[in-house]
Design a protein around this motif. Structure first.
Motif, PDB file in Angstrom:
ATOM      1  N   ASP A 111     -19.769 -45.401 -62.167  1.00  0.00           N
ATOM      2  CA  ASP A 111     -20.573 -44.205 -62.418  1.00  0.00           C
ATOM      3  C   ASP A 111     -19.686 -42.978 -62.613  1.00  0.00           C
TER       4      ASP A 111
ATOM      5  N   SER B 193     -30.717 -49.531 -64.531  1.00  0.00           N
ATOM      6  CA  SER B 193     -30.296 -49.129 -63.191  1.00  0.00           C
ATOM      7  C   SER B 193     -29.228 -48.041 -63.235  1.00  0.00           C
ATOM      8  N   THR B 194     -28.293 -48.144 -64.174  1.00  0.00           N
ATOM      9  CA  THR B 194     -27.233 -47.139 -64.269  1.00  0.00           C
ATOM     10  C   THR B 194     -27.795 -45.775 -64.646  1.00  0.00           C
TER      11      THR B 194
ATOM     12  N   ARG C 224     -29.478 -44.224 -61.633  1.00  0.00           N
ATOM     13  CA  ARG C 224     -28.564 -43.620 -60.657  1.00  0.00           C
ATOM     14  C   ARG C 224     -27.998 -42.306 -61.177  1.00  0.00           C
TER      15      ARG C 224
ATOM     16  N   LYS D  46     -30.513 -39.436 -61.041  1.00  0.00           N
ATOM     17  CA  LYS D  46     -30.701 -38.869 -59.702  1.00  0.00           C
ATOM     18  C   LYS D  46     -29.575 -37.908 -59.351  1.00  0.00           C
ATOM     19  N   ARG D  47     -28.379 -38.172 -59.893  1.00  0.00           N
ATOM     20  CA  ARG D  47     -27.225 -37.307 -59.614  1.00  0.00           C
ATOM     21  C   ARG D  47     -27.172 -36.103 -60.546  1.00  0.00           C
TER      22      ARG D  47
END
Length: 330
Positions: free
Chosen positions: A65, A85-86, A89, A92-93
């Motif tokens: 990531d 999924s990547t 994530r 969210k960041r």
């Protein structure tokens, strides 16, 4: 070649602006689309995320990531392709907040993509398959992949699955670009791959309504002659190439040079970026070559200077890295 459904952000993203100029016939070298394929987890799982340059251990998800975030902050690629999924994530960041880079999701993962230790899926006939659910995608834009074999039943099934996907995509507002690989098992002579791919892709497009066509194409590179023939066949198509194995730095940059001069207007590279000693430096050289500010050999030399200035050890000597080792480029 743009689908009417492709209006997710009304040309806010750099990719959308470039595509608009391509469709208007006003694009130039600086409009060449570069996409970074960070969907390796859909192919090889844990073993496909790269290597920690310090420990030489397989990269963790956090390190993977972080590498993506570095490419996004560099702001030179136009598309970042990743798994559901990547992207979840990274979203969210807030990695993409304020970014002009278009997010794309891998929409299917045919079995010939699987690079699993101990298995030989890449040498078996491709079986159409989808892990991602269309109702749970983080973005409404992504990559659909097909691989033809030369076997009538297998190829008809591949096309049928793609037809079903297009209907589902239209119903849910998903736009896609289309990736087509070379055959994975030996029913065809390799010398025929270029003409076979050209014929199969053009006949697939012939049966599509304008509203369901892919935004652009990503094809296996089978030499400049085959690519030029396909680009000349329909100049309205936005044709791109895939990268394949990593090779030398010159292989990567020479592929971009030859593809662009054959009519390609996009490139989606995965391993050639992921496995580079300094991925952002490689992307910077890719951009310099397609914008015709540097030749492929000049860019290799400058890349090595950049590695030296950063204290990064190159995998090859400059002399070795300047060599073209891919027979399709020679």
């Amino acid at each position: 070649m743009t689908s009417p459904h492709y209006n997710e952000t009304s040309f806010r993203m750099r990719f959308d602006q470039k595509l608009a100029r391509m469709n208007a016939g006003t694009d130039g070298p600086a409009d060449f689309i570069i996409a970074d394929a960070k969907d390796a987890d859909m192919a090889g799982g844990l073993s496909a995320l790269g290597t920690n340059p310090v420990t030489q251990h397989p990269a963790t998800l956090a390190e993977f990531d972080a590498a993506i975030a570095e490419i996004v902050s560099q702001d030179l690629v136009d598309i970042l392709l990743a798994s559901v999924s990547t992207l979840g994530r990274l979203g969210k960041r807030g990695v993409f907040e304020g970014s002009a880079i278009r997010q794309a999701v891998r929409l299917n993962d045919t079995t010939d993509l699987w690079r699993i230790h101990g298995a030989d899926y890449g040498r078996q006939p491709s079986i159409p398959f989808r892990t991602a659910r269309p109702d749970l995608l983080p973005v409404k834009f992504g990559l659909y992949s097909m691989t033809f074999s030369g076997d009538a039943r297998e190829d008809a099934d591949t096309l049928s699955r793609y037809r079903d996907f297009r209907a589902e995509a239209q119903a849910t507002g998903i736009s896609h670009f289309l990736e087509v690989f070379n055959p994975t098992h030996p029913l065809l002579d390799k010398a025929d791959y270029g003409s076979f791919l050209n014929d199969m892709v053009s006949r697939a497009l012939a049966g599509m309504h304008e509203s369901e066509r892919p935004v652009f194409l990503k094809l296996a590179f089978n030499g400049a002659h085959a690519l030029e023939a396909f680009c000349r066949y329909d100049p309205s198509l936005v044709v791109g190439i895939m990268g394949g194995s990593s090779g030398t730095t010159r292989d990567c940059l020479e592929l971009l040079h030859q593809a662009q001069h054959s009519g390609a207007r996009a490139a989606l590279f995965g391993r050639k970026i992921l496995e580079a000693e300094h991925p952002p430096g490689m992307v910077a050289m890719m951009r310099a070559v397609v914008e015709r500010r540097l030749t492929s050999s000049e860019a290799v030399s400058l890349y090595h200077e950049e590695l030296l200035s950063r204290g990064v050890a190159p995998k090859r000597s400059l002399e070795a890295d300047l060599q073209v080792t891919d027979y399709l480029l020679q």
